[in-house]
Motif scaffolding. Sequence first.
Motif, short mmCIF file in Angstrom:
data_model
loop_
_atom_site.label_atom_id
_atom_site.label_comp_id
_atom_site.label_asym_id
_atom_site.label_seq_id
_atom_site.Cartn_x
_atom_site.Cartn_y
_atom_site.Cartn_z
N THR A 94 6.47 73.36 68.89
CA THR A 94 7.13 72.44 69.31
C THR A 94 7.15 72.43 71.06
OG1 THR A 94 8.37 72.06 67.21
CG2 THR A 94 9.24 70.74 69.34
N SER A 95 7.32 73.57 71.34
CA SER A 95 7.23 73.67 72.80
C SER A 95 5.70 73.29 73.59
CB SER A 95 7.76 75.14 73.15
OG SER A 95 6.93 76.19 72.87
N ILE A 96 4.78 73.60 72.70
CA ILE A 96 3.44 73.44 73.06
C ILE A 96 3.39 71.81 73.13
CG2 ILE A 96 1.06 73.69 72.56
CD1 ILE A 96 2.33 76.22 73.63
N VAL A 97 3.77 71.39 72.34
CA VAL A 97 3.61 69.86 72.29
C VAL A 97 4.41 69.18 73.49
CG1 VAL A 97 4.28 67.71 70.99
CG2 VAL A 97 3.37 69.69 69.63
N GLU A 98 5.67 69.74 73.68
CA GLU A 98 6.30 69.15 74.95
C GLU A 98 5.37 69.57 76.31
OE1 GLU A 98 8.49 67.28 74.95
OE2 GLU A 98 8.55 67.32 73.04
N LEU A 99 4.79 70.64 76.35
CA LEU A 99 3.77 71.31 77.36
C LEU A 99 2.72 70.22 77.51
CD1 LEU A 99 3.89 74.86 77.08
CD2 LEU A 99 4.78 73.62 79.18
N LEU A 100 2.09 69.68 76.39
CA LEU A 100 1.07 68.59 76.08
C LEU A 100 1.75 67.57 77.01
CD1 LEU A 100 -0.54 69.62 73.16
CD2 LEU A 100 -1.58 69.99 75.62
N ARG A 101 2.80 66.85 76.34
CA ARG A 101 3.34 65.62 76.48
C ARG A 101 3.58 65.64 78.18
NH1 ARG A 101 6.20 62.81 72.82
NH2 ARG A 101 6.65 64.69 71.99
N SER A 102 3.93 66.74 78.79
CA SER A 102 4.19 66.65 80.10
C SER A 102 3.17 67.07 81.12
CB SER A 102 5.35 67.47 80.41
OG SER A 102 4.86 68.94 80.28
N THR A 103 1.91 67.20 80.60
CA THR A 103 1.06 67.46 81.57
C THR A 103 -0.49 66.34 81.33
OG1 THR A 103 -0.24 69.07 80.01
CG2 THR A 103 1.38 69.84 81.46
N PRO A 104 -1.31 66.29 82.26
CA PRO A 104 -2.36 65.36 81.77
C PRO A 104 -3.25 65.95 80.67
CG PRO A 104 -2.38 65.89 84.27
CD PRO A 104 -1.25 67.02 83.45
N LEU A 105 -3.16 67.13 80.19
CA LEU A 105 -3.85 67.78 78.89
C LEU A 105 -3.73 67.11 77.68
CD1 LEU A 105 -3.72 71.48 79.80
CD2 LEU A 105 -5.40 70.03 80.12
N GLY A 106 -2.29 66.52 77.68
CA GLY A 106 -2.03 66.17 76.21
C GLY A 106 -2.28 64.45 76.49
N SER A 107 -3.28 63.87 75.68
CA SER A 107 -3.57 62.63 75.42
C SER A 107 -2.34 61.83 74.62
CB SER A 107 -4.71 62.23 74.87
OG SER A 107 -4.82 62.52 73.63
N PRO A 108 -1.67 60.87 75.00
CA PRO A 108 -0.83 60.14 73.93
C PRO A 108 -1.28 60.36 72.39
CG PRO A 108 -1.26 58.49 75.66
CD PRO A 108 -2.28 59.85 75.79
N TYR A 109 -2.53 60.10 72.17
CA TYR A 109 -3.10 60.26 70.76
C TYR A 109 -2.74 61.75 70.11
CZ TYR A 109 -5.82 60.08 66.52
OH TYR A 109 -6.33 59.99 65.25
N ALA A 110 -3.16 62.88 70.99
CA ALA A 110 -2.90 64.17 70.82
C ALA A 110 -1.44 64.60 70.39
CB ALA A 110 -3.82 65.06 71.49
#
Length: 135
Positions: free
Chosen positions: A51-67
Amino acid sequence: MFGALGRATLWLGPAGDGTKAKLVLNSWLVSLVEATAETLSFAGHLGLDPTSIVELLRSTPLGSPYAVHKATTMLAGNFTPAFALKHALKDAELAVQAAHSSGTRLALTEALLPRWRQTALLHAGNDLSAVYITA
């Protein structure tokens, strides 16, 4: 009419190019879903809270909304089909065939196919994010 059916209308060229574009985009989509599933699984195996990885993705350009959305549903175990695994698998196989026919390879897509086929034996009707189960 097209404006009412989708977000944008884009002219791709002669008849058949839309089908080709669908294969290209679905190849990208299955690679993204596979990368998301592997990332969450890898994090868990390293002792990190996925879940913390998802939050990191959400807060950076690495995480697309779909991902980020797929990661959230994976962790929730919610595999209600938006795009059934059996259909994503079919499109991935068609993309690999089209790539071979055009003289190129889709190494990432080819690599995920065996596990996706195995996962589809029990989860074909579930969302393609069900590949998280076997990641």
